[in-house]
Design a protein around this motif. Structure first.
Motif, short mmCIF file in Angstrom:
data_model
loop_
_atom_site.label_atom_id
_atom_site.label_comp_id
_atom_site.label_asym_id
_atom_site.label_seq_id
_atom_site.Cartn_x
_atom_site.Cartn_y
_atom_site.Cartn_z
N UNK A 36 0.83 -1.21 0.00
CA UNK A 36 0.00 0.00 0.00
C UNK A 36 0.87 1.26 0.00
N UNK A 37 1.86 1.29 0.87
CA UNK A 37 2.68 2.49 0.96
C UNK A 37 3.60 2.66 -0.26
N UNK A 38 4.00 1.57 -0.89
CA UNK A 38 4.81 1.67 -2.10
C UNK A 38 3.96 2.18 -3.25
N UNK A 39 2.73 1.69 -3.35
CA UNK A 39 1.87 2.03 -4.48
C UNK A 39 1.02 3.27 -4.24
N UNK A 40 1.12 3.88 -3.08
CA UNK A 40 0.32 5.05 -2.77
C UNK A 40 0.67 6.18 -3.75
N UNK A 45 -2.59 11.97 -10.14
CA UNK A 45 -1.74 12.78 -11.00
C UNK A 45 -2.45 14.01 -11.53
N UNK A 46 -3.75 14.04 -11.43
CA UNK A 46 -4.52 15.19 -11.92
C UNK A 46 -5.20 15.86 -10.74
N UNK A 52 -6.33 11.98 -6.68
CA UNK A 52 -5.57 11.44 -5.56
C UNK A 52 -6.42 10.49 -4.72
N UNK A 53 -7.74 10.69 -4.75
CA UNK A 53 -8.65 9.79 -4.03
C UNK A 53 -8.68 8.42 -4.70
N UNK A 54 -8.46 8.39 -6.01
CA UNK A 54 -8.46 7.11 -6.73
C UNK A 54 -7.37 6.16 -6.22
N UNK A 55 -6.26 6.70 -5.80
CA UNK A 55 -5.18 5.87 -5.28
C UNK A 55 -5.64 5.10 -4.05
#
Length: 81
Positions: A36-40, A45-46, A52-55
């Motif tokens: 989770x923290x690696x892929x956060x 990007x927009x 950012x909520x999509x992440x």
């Protein structure tokens, strides 16, 4: 009338199995948090569109699917006990 001999209990084997399962759960949770923290921020990007909520939503969905698969598989393993 048949004679039934009780099966001797093996507390050491039971304890070892419990410890291995507990360790696998802890390691799975730690691995999931690491992922989770690696892929956060991977899906964001927009800023204009609040992606950012999509992440966070994407990672929560991935974790939920993984947890469901683990629960289903874990039940299947315990069926033979």
């Amino acid at each position: 009338m048949t004679m039934h001999t009780p099966v001797p209990s093996r507390p050491l084997r039971t304890a070892a199995r419990f410890v291995l399962r507990a360790l696998s759960v802890v390691m799975g949770a730690a691995g999931g948090l690491f992922c989770y923290f690696v892929c956060q921020g991977m899906f964001s990007g927009y800023r204009k569109y609040h992606t950012d909520v999509l992440s966070t939503v994407g990672m929560l969905i991935i974790m939920a699917v993984g947890a469901a698969a683990w629960v289903i598989d874990h039940r299947r393993i315990d069926d033979d006990d």
